[in-house]
Design a protein around this motif. Structure first.
Motif, PDB file in Angstrom:
ATOM      1  N   ILE A 153      -1.443   7.006  -3.594  1.00  0.00           N
ATOM      2  CA  ILE A 153      -2.377   6.145  -4.313  1.00  0.00           C
ATOM      3  C   ILE A 153      -2.666   4.940  -3.430  1.00  0.00           C
ATOM      4  CG2 ILE A 153      -2.710   4.762  -6.404  1.00  0.00           C
ATOM      5  CD1 ILE A 153      -0.249   6.689  -7.427  1.00  0.00           C
ATOM      6  N   GLU A 154      -3.943   4.644  -3.259  1.00  0.00           N
ATOM      7  CA  GLU A 154      -4.322   3.479  -2.459  1.00  0.00           C
ATOM      8  C   GLU A 154      -5.081   2.509  -3.336  1.00  0.00           C
ATOM      9  OE1 GLU A 154      -6.812   2.231   1.557  1.00  0.00           O
ATOM     10  OE2 GLU A 154      -6.906   4.296   0.842  1.00  0.00           O
ATOM     11  N   ASN A 155      -4.705   1.233  -3.249  1.00  0.00           N
ATOM     12  CA  ASN A 155      -5.492   0.192  -3.892  1.00  0.00           C
ATOM     13  C   ASN A 155      -5.721  -0.914  -2.874  1.00  0.00           C
ATOM     14  OD1 ASN A 155      -3.221  -1.612  -4.047  1.00  0.00           O
ATOM     15  ND2 ASN A 155      -2.507  -0.470  -5.812  1.00  0.00           N
ATOM     16  N   THR A 156      -6.241  -2.029  -3.292  1.00  0.00           N
ATOM     17  CA  THR A 156      -6.624  -3.073  -2.339  1.00  0.00           C
ATOM     18  C   THR A 156      -5.444  -3.734  -1.632  1.00  0.00           C
ATOM     19  OG1 THR A 156      -6.692  -4.678  -4.143  1.00  0.00           O
ATOM     20  CG2 THR A 156      -8.778  -3.647  -3.498  1.00  0.00           C
ATOM     21  N   LYS A 157      -4.274  -3.788  -2.280  1.00  0.00           N
ATOM     22  CA  LYS A 157      -3.157  -4.502  -1.655  1.00  0.00           C
ATOM     23  C   LYS A 157      -2.054  -3.613  -1.092  1.00  0.00           C
ATOM     24  CE  LYS A 157      -0.692  -5.343  -5.916  1.00  0.00           C
ATOM     25  NZ  LYS A 157       0.169  -6.214  -6.638  1.00  0.00           N
ATOM     26  N   ASP A 158      -2.019  -2.312  -1.480  1.00  0.00           N
ATOM     27  CA  ASP A 158      -0.948  -1.456  -0.961  1.00  0.00           C
ATOM     28  C   ASP A 158      -1.273   0.026  -1.115  1.00  0.00           C
ATOM     29  OD1 ASP A 158      -0.466  -0.884  -3.683  1.00  0.00           O
ATOM     30  OD2 ASP A 158       1.174  -2.308  -3.808  1.00  0.00           O
ATOM     31  N   LYS A 207       0.779   3.570  -2.407  1.00  0.00           N
ATOM     32  CA  LYS A 207       1.949   3.995  -3.176  1.00  0.00           C
ATOM     33  C   LYS A 207       2.138   5.482  -2.943  1.00  0.00           C
ATOM     34  CE  LYS A 207       1.385   0.431  -6.574  1.00  0.00           C
ATOM     35  NZ  LYS A 207       1.083   0.019  -7.894  1.00  0.00           N
TER      36      LYS A 207
END
Length: 153
Positions: free
Chosen positions: A52-57, A59
């Protein structure tokens, strides 16, 4: 945007499957090194992974039921993150007329090539209810303004 990719090591699974593949629909492979045939006892099983990719990291969630925290080994080598686990069990039962010993061994290794914007020395790992959770923080990327042309008058 940078991406986190799974790194496949070696050609052994492909070579082994090519060697043992009969190419016949009615004759299944004798060995399956990719784990495509769950009914085969010889299959090598890899744990399922969600990335899982989001703006800050980034996972990573890896399904590894039956393991314990102490069974995992997580290593960084340059930009390659390697997660491996090994679990050995032995049961022994002795009765008056017989003795029974059973052994079990589970192991796997998965590797991921990390993007440049990953902060590798701040990776956090936690094992909870059969799922290994890794959080890989990203570096802040500064957005530069596009080049602006100035007209001469």
């Amino acid at each position: 945007m940078s991406t986190l990719t799974l790194s496949r090591r070696g050609l052994l699974p492909k070579i082994a499957n090519d060697l043992f593949d009969t190419g016949n629909f009615f004759t299944p492979r004798m060995f399956d090194f990719n784990g495509d045939y769950p009914e085969m006892d010889f299959a090598v099983r890899m744990p399922s992974v969600n990335i899982i990719e989001n703006t800050k990291d980034f996972k990573i969630e890896m399904a590894a039921p039956g393991m314990e925290k102490k069974d995992f080994k997580i290593e960084m080598d340059n930009d390659l993150l390697t997660i491996s686990a090994e679990k050995k069990e032995e049961t022994k039962e002795e009765k008056e007329n017989y003795m029974r010993k059973e052994y079990s061994f589970n192991a796997f290794t998965r590797s991921f090539r990390l993007p440049e914007n990953c902060i590798t020395d701040k990776i956090d790992a936690k094992y909870d209810n059969g799922i290994l959770h890794l959080i890989l923080p990203k570096k802040e990327v500064k957005i530069t303004k596009p080049t602006k042309e100035i007209k001469v008058s």
